[in-house]
Design an enzyme around this catalytic site. Structure first.
Site, PDB file in Angstrom:
ATOM      1  N   LEU A 173      11.326   8.135  -6.731  1.00 17.40           N
ATOM      2  CA  LEU A 173      12.666   7.825  -7.029  1.00 17.40           C
ATOM      3  C   LEU A 173      13.607   9.055  -6.343  1.00 17.40           C
ATOM      4  CD1 LEU A 173      14.490   5.992  -8.439  1.00 17.40           C
ATOM      5  CD2 LEU A 173      14.270   7.164 -10.363  1.00 17.40           C
ATOM      6  N   GLN A 182      -4.938  -0.184  -1.058  1.00 19.43           N
ATOM      7  CA  GLN A 182      -3.959  -1.157  -0.537  1.00 19.43           C
ATOM      8  C   GLN A 182      -3.175  -1.329  -1.485  1.00 19.43           C
ATOM      9  OE1 GLN A 182      -7.563  -1.742   0.229  1.00 19.43           O
ATOM     10  NE2 GLN A 182      -7.213  -0.158   1.578  1.00 19.43           N
ATOM     11  N   VAL A 242       8.699  11.473  -9.864  1.00 20.77           N
ATOM     12  CA  VAL A 242      10.082  12.248  -9.230  1.00 20.77           C
ATOM     13  C   VAL A 242       9.572  13.236  -8.332  1.00 20.77           C
ATOM     14  CG1 VAL A 242      11.841  11.343 -10.943  1.00 20.77           C
ATOM     15  CG2 VAL A 242      10.524  13.579 -11.334  1.00 20.77           C
ATOM     16  N   GLY A 276      -5.996   5.743   1.931  1.00 20.64           N
ATOM     17  CA  GLY A 276      -5.557   7.176   1.951  1.00 20.64           C
ATOM     18  C   GLY A 276      -4.931   7.455   0.714  1.00 20.64           C
ATOM     19  N   HIS A 277      -5.477   8.204  -0.109  1.00 20.92           N
ATOM     20  CA  HIS A 277      -4.786   8.566  -1.382  1.00 20.92           C
ATOM     21  C   HIS A 277      -4.624  10.018  -1.771  1.00 20.92           C
ATOM     22  CE1 HIS A 277      -6.483   4.408  -3.054  1.00 20.92           C
ATOM     23  NE2 HIS A 277      -5.823   4.176  -2.247  1.00 20.92           N
ATOM     24  N   GLY A 295       0.648  -1.321   0.174  1.00 19.50           N
ATOM     25  CA  GLY A 295      -0.078  -0.055  -0.006  1.00 19.50           C
ATOM     26  C   GLY A 295       0.886   1.129  -0.110  1.00 19.50           C
ATOM     27  N   ASP A 296       0.145   2.401  -0.187  1.00 18.78           N
ATOM     28  CA  ASP A 296       0.936   3.750   0.039  1.00 18.78           C
ATOM     29  C   ASP A 296       1.871   3.851  -1.112  1.00 18.78           C
ATOM     30  OD1 ASP A 296      -0.954   4.548   1.954  1.00 18.78           O
ATOM     31  OD2 ASP A 296       0.497   3.538   3.226  1.00 18.78           O
ATOM     32  N   GLY A 305       1.788   5.304  -3.939  1.00 16.64           N
ATOM     33  CA  GLY A 305       1.482   6.445  -4.883  1.00 16.64           C
ATOM     34  C   GLY A 305       0.674   6.392  -5.925  1.00 16.64           C
ATOM     35  N   LYS A 306      -0.195   5.270  -5.700  1.00 24.13           N
ATOM     36  CA  LYS A 306      -1.179   5.061  -6.493  1.00 24.13           C
ATOM     37  C   LYS A 306      -2.252   6.290  -7.150  1.00 24.13           C
ATOM     38  CE  LYS A 306      -3.145   2.002  -3.697  1.00 24.13           C
ATOM     39  NZ  LYS A 306      -2.237   2.031  -2.574  1.00 24.13           N
ATOM     40  N   THR A 327      -5.240  -6.717   4.508  1.00 25.85           N
ATOM     41  CA  THR A 327      -6.832  -5.954   4.795  1.00 25.85           C
ATOM     42  C   THR A 327      -8.009  -7.241   4.258  1.00 25.85           C
ATOM     43  OG1 THR A 327      -8.170  -4.135   4.273  1.00 25.85           O
ATOM     44  CG2 THR A 327      -6.676  -5.058   2.327  1.00 25.85           C
ATOM     45  N   THR A 354      -6.597  -0.052  10.347  1.00 19.07           N
ATOM     46  CA  THR A 354      -6.772   1.604  10.377  1.00 19.07           C
ATOM     47  C   THR A 354      -8.096   1.640  11.429  1.00 19.07           C
ATOM     48  OG1 THR A 354      -8.419   1.204   8.509  1.00 19.07           O
ATOM     49  CG2 THR A 354      -5.937   1.760   8.113  1.00 19.07           C
TER      50      THR A 354
HETATM   51  P1  GDP Z   1      -1.419   5.655  -2.437  1.00 18.23           P
HETATM   52  O1  GDP Z   1      -2.036   5.232  -1.234  1.00 18.23           O
HETATM   53  O2  GDP Z   1      -0.721   4.546  -3.044  1.00 18.23           O
HETATM   54  O3  GDP Z   1      -2.187   6.712  -3.404  1.00 18.23           O
HETATM   55  O4  GDP Z   1      -0.277   6.501  -1.893  1.00 18.23           O
HETATM   56  P2  GDP Z   1      -0.320   7.682  -0.682  1.00 18.23           P
HETATM   57  O5  GDP Z   1      -1.116   9.062  -1.127  1.00 18.23           O
HETATM   58  O6  GDP Z   1      -0.953   7.287   0.585  1.00 18.23           O
HETATM   59  O7  GDP Z   1       1.056   8.067  -0.419  1.00 18.23           O
HETATM   60  C1  GDP Z   1       2.341   8.319  -1.196  1.00 18.23           C
HETATM   61  C2  GDP Z   1       2.492   9.689  -0.864  1.00 18.23           C
HETATM   62  O8  GDP Z   1       3.718  10.012  -1.475  1.00 18.23           O
HETATM   63  C3  GDP Z   1       1.659  10.977  -0.931  1.00 18.23           C
HETATM   64  O9  GDP Z   1       1.985  11.641   0.059  1.00 18.23           O
HETATM   65  C4  GDP Z   1       2.049  11.408  -2.464  1.00 18.23           C
HETATM   66  O10 GDP Z   1       2.077  12.883  -2.405  1.00 18.23           O
HETATM   67  C5  GDP Z   1       3.849  11.256  -2.125  1.00 18.23           C
HETATM   68  N1  GDP Z   1       4.129  11.096  -3.560  1.00 18.23           N
HETATM   69  C6  GDP Z   1       3.606  10.219  -4.717  1.00 18.23           C
HETATM   70  N2  GDP Z   1       4.632  10.349  -5.744  1.00 18.23           N
HETATM   71  C7  GDP Z   1       5.697  10.789  -5.214  1.00 18.23           C
HETATM   72  C8  GDP Z   1       7.113  11.025  -5.769  1.00 18.23           C
HETATM   73  O11 GDP Z   1       7.418  10.606  -6.873  1.00 18.23           O
HETATM   74  N3  GDP Z   1       7.838  11.567  -5.091  1.00 18.23           N
HETATM   75  C9  GDP Z   1       7.489  12.247  -3.779  1.00 18.23           C
HETATM   76  N4  GDP Z   1       8.672  12.953  -3.153  1.00 18.23           N
HETATM   77  N5  GDP Z   1       6.465  11.981  -3.142  1.00 18.23           N
HETATM   78  C10 GDP Z   1       5.421  11.346  -4.115  1.00 18.23           C
HETATM   79  P1  IMO Z   2      -3.880   2.730   0.488  1.00 21.79           P
HETATM   80  O1  IMO Z   2      -4.912   2.666  -0.447  1.00 21.79           O
HETATM   81  C1  IMO Z   2      -1.438   1.157   3.544  1.00 21.79           C
HETATM   82  C2  IMO Z   2      -2.967  -1.809   6.277  1.00 21.79           C
HETATM   83  C3  IMO Z   2      -3.364  -1.714   7.666  1.00 21.79           C
HETATM   84  C4  IMO Z   2      -3.108  -2.982   8.393  1.00 21.79           C
HETATM   85  C5  IMO Z   2      -3.959  -3.686   7.407  1.00 21.79           C
HETATM   86  C6  IMO Z   2      -5.327  -4.214   7.824  1.00 21.79           C
HETATM   87  O2  IMO Z   2      -3.580   4.074   0.930  1.00 21.79           O
HETATM   88  O3  IMO Z   2      -2.799   1.936  -0.022  1.00 21.79           O
HETATM   89  P2  IMO Z   2      -7.376  -2.616   7.666  1.00 21.79           P
HETATM   90  O4  IMO Z   2      -7.855  -1.242   8.310  1.00 21.79           O
HETATM   91  O5  IMO Z   2      -7.516  -2.743   6.102  1.00 21.79           O
HETATM   92  O6  IMO Z   2      -8.202  -3.713   8.336  1.00 21.79           O
HETATM   93  O7  IMO Z   2      -6.028  -2.811   8.146  1.00 21.79           O
HETATM   94  O8  IMO Z   2      -3.647  -3.072   6.227  1.00 21.79           O
HETATM   95  N1  IMO Z   2      -3.621  -0.924   5.356  1.00 21.79           N
HETATM   96  C7  IMO Z   2      -2.928  -0.124   4.534  1.00 21.79           C
HETATM   97  N2  IMO Z   2      -1.471   0.164   4.630  1.00 21.79           N
HETATM   98  N3  IMO Z   2      -2.120   1.762   2.890  1.00 21.79           N
HETATM   99  C8  IMO Z   2      -3.303   1.255   2.813  1.00 21.79           C
HETATM  100  O9  IMO Z   2      -4.264   1.989   1.897  1.00 21.79           O
HETATM  101  C9  IMO Z   2      -3.851   0.487   3.871  1.00 21.79           C
HETATM  102  N4  IMO Z   2      -5.191   0.128   4.173  1.00 21.79           N
HETATM  103  C10 IMO Z   2      -5.082  -0.861   4.854  1.00 21.79           C
HETATM  104  O10 IMO Z   2      -2.100  -0.602   8.127  1.00 21.79           O
HETATM  105  O11 IMO Z   2      -1.892  -3.338   8.577  1.00 21.79           O
HETATM  106 MG    MG Z   3      -2.016   5.468   1.050  1.00 23.57          MG
END
Ligand code: GDP
Ligand code: IMO
Ligand code: MG
Length: 427
Positions: free
Chosen positions: A333, A225, A415, A40-41, A12-13, A15-16, A240, A130
């Site tokens: 990167l 995720q 980047v 959280g996107h 997860g996270d 940068g989708k 999850t 979460t």
């Molecule tokens: P997601 O859940 O996969 O959509 O990712 P999140 O939004 O939770 O986390 C990605 C974080 O990295 C966010 O705060 C973005 O603004 C940031 N981000 C995404 N791409 C880049 C990148 O290439 N460089 C940097 N420095 N930050 C980035």
């Molecule tokens: P995005 O879409 C990162 C993790 C939680 C926990 C596990 C189970 O932003 O990538 P849950 O509340 O789903 O039952 O928790 O999954 N988790 C994530 N980790 N990014 C997420 O979403 C997540 N959604 C759930 O931290 O380990």
């Molecule tokens: Mg996220």
């Protein structure tokens, strides 16, 4: 016409949302297909930062229709407040550009209560969820206790469903978890009140999406995720409760599998994980703290510090195979700038053996030690790079090595968090 799935290939996270925002212009309809407000996107547009939990991040692009499809679980009050917050910031949202599947399951107040109580009871063995009630809501869906958006249309039977669920659940809350019983009337009225505001959005989204494909419209499916958090293929039980691998895209939307045309996997240039569970390449010393600081690695939903580590080609290759990834986006990167050397995990040492695959067994995975390949780092900031060949030679070599190890081409390199901080690789 294309139906492209965007899926995370780590925990997860990745940068989708940033990648989706960069690509959304080329599509007509953006669809969320699983997960709930645990997601959280973050999207950054100029000086504005938007954090999405339920609304597809494509809502920021004018002229697009966004769909919350049947595989998502929705807490009505939370969706209402997300819509209102976005409107207050000038984003247009109405029944014309946001559709909510009548079949989505609702996250009820007792799901949140149960999520937290179950975690507390697990003590040291907790998942680190979460706390958004996601697990209990999907459990109710599978156990056929679930309440769906369509039920909001029939208040009398909605109330009866809540009454019946709580009649069964209250003794568990009281006797097992020591929590006060919940009053079904109050729960039902609270959810119905929020649900009233969602009625204009409720639709048969599966049939809408199939017709849209027939009509030549281009669909972009936003995964939440990541593949390693998938309930079937992830690091169970530290996962999850939905299919966050690309296989969830069909069941979560009603689009037949053979009509999904392409899977774009998103990977960070290093690895992060929130919550508990095995993480072979985790960096436990100051280097991990530095990465967290530089990458701003704090959860968008819970604010928790993300665990940080080196790029893990073993788990990523497994995720690429599991999700049938056609091409990759490598994000963040820029965060690796100044690190020398940079490391990639190419195999695990597991109980005396060298393995290049992800063991299904949690004990084995926990015992895995990463085997690293070291590569030369780079010092030049990458923020201004707009073409792959503008990257320092060492950064180009790093991306190329990831391509080799995962066996798929890189189509996009990010980047920076801004819309323009994006390199298209022209494949
Ligand atoms: P997601 O859940 O996969 O959509 O990712 P999140 O939004 O939770 O986390 C990605 C974080 O990295 C966010 O705060 C973005 O603004 C940031 N981000 C995404 N791409 C880049 C990148 O290439 N460089 C940097 N420095 N930050 C980035
Ligand atoms: P995005 O879409 C990162 C993790 C939680 C926990 C596990 C189970 O932003 O990538 P849950 O509340 O789903 O039952 O928790 O999954 N988790 C994530 N980790 N990014 C997420 O979403 C997540 N959604 C759930 O931290 O380990
Ligand atoms: Mg996220």
């Amino acid at each position: 016409m294309p139906a492209t799935v965007i899926v995370g290939v780590q925990w997860g996270d990745e940068g989708k949302a940033k990648v989706l925002d960069a690509l959304a212009e080329e599509y007509d309809i953006i669809v969320r297909y699983q997960g709930g407000s645990n997601a959280g996107h973050t999207v950054v547009v100029g000086s504005e930062r938007y954090a999405f939990h339920l609304v597809p991040s494509g809502i920021l692009r004018h002229g697009k229709v966004c769909v919350i499809a049947n595989g998502v679980v929705v807490e009505p009050a939370l969706l209402v407040s997300e819509i209102e917050d976005l409107r207050a910031r000038g984003v247009r949202i109405d029944g014309g550009n946001l559709l909510l599947s009548a079949r989505v399951h609702l996250v009820m107040p007792y799901h949140r209560v149960l999520d937290k109580a179950q975690e507390l009871r697990k003590g040291g063995g907790k998942i680190g969820t979460t706390g958004r009630g996601i697990g209990p809501c999907y459990a109710d869906k599978a156990a056929r206790w679930g309440i769906r958006a369509v039920d909001l249309m029939r208040p009398a039977s909605f109330r009866e469903k809540v009454r019946s669920r709580l009649e069964d659940l209250n003794p568990v809350l009281e006797k097992i978890y020591g929590i006060e019983a919940m009053k079904w009337e109050e729960v039902a009225e609270e959810v119905l009140a929020a649900g009233e505001k969602l009625k204009p959005f409720i639709a048969d989204t599966a049939s809408y999406l199939r017709k849209a494909l027939d009509g030549g419209r281009r669909l972009l499916l936003e995964g939440a995720q990541g593949t390693l958090l998938d309930v079937d293929f992830g690091t169970y039980p530290y996962v999850t409760s939905s299919n966050s691998a690309a296989c969830g895209a069909s069941a979560g939307t009603g689009i037949p599998p053979r009509r999904l045309s392409e899977v774009l996997g998103v990977a960070k240039a290093y690895t992060t994980r929130v919550g508990a569970g095995p993480f072979p390449t985790e960096i436990l010393d100051g280097d991990g703290d530095e990465l967290r600081k530089k990458g701003g690695e704090y959860g968008t939903t819970t604010g928790r510090p993300r665990r940080c580590g080196w790029f893990d080609a073993v788990s990523c290759r497994y995720a690429v195979e599991t999700s049938g990834v056609d091409c990759l986006a490598i994000t963040k990167l820029d965060v690796l700038t100044g690190r020398n050397p940079v490391k990639i995990c190419t195999a695990y040492r597991c109980e005396g053996r060298r393995i290049e695959t992800m063991p299904a067994d949690l004990e084995s995975l926990t015992a895995c030690e990463p085997e690293y390949e070291e590569m030369a780092g780079w010092e030049t900031p990458l923020g201004g790079c707009r073409r792959r060949e503008h990257l320092p030679a060492e950064a180009q070599a790093y991306v190329r090595r990831i391509e080799q190890l995962l066996g798929v081409p890189v189509r996009l390199i990010s980047v920076g968090s801004g819309r323009d901080d994006t390199i298209r690789c022209g494949i």
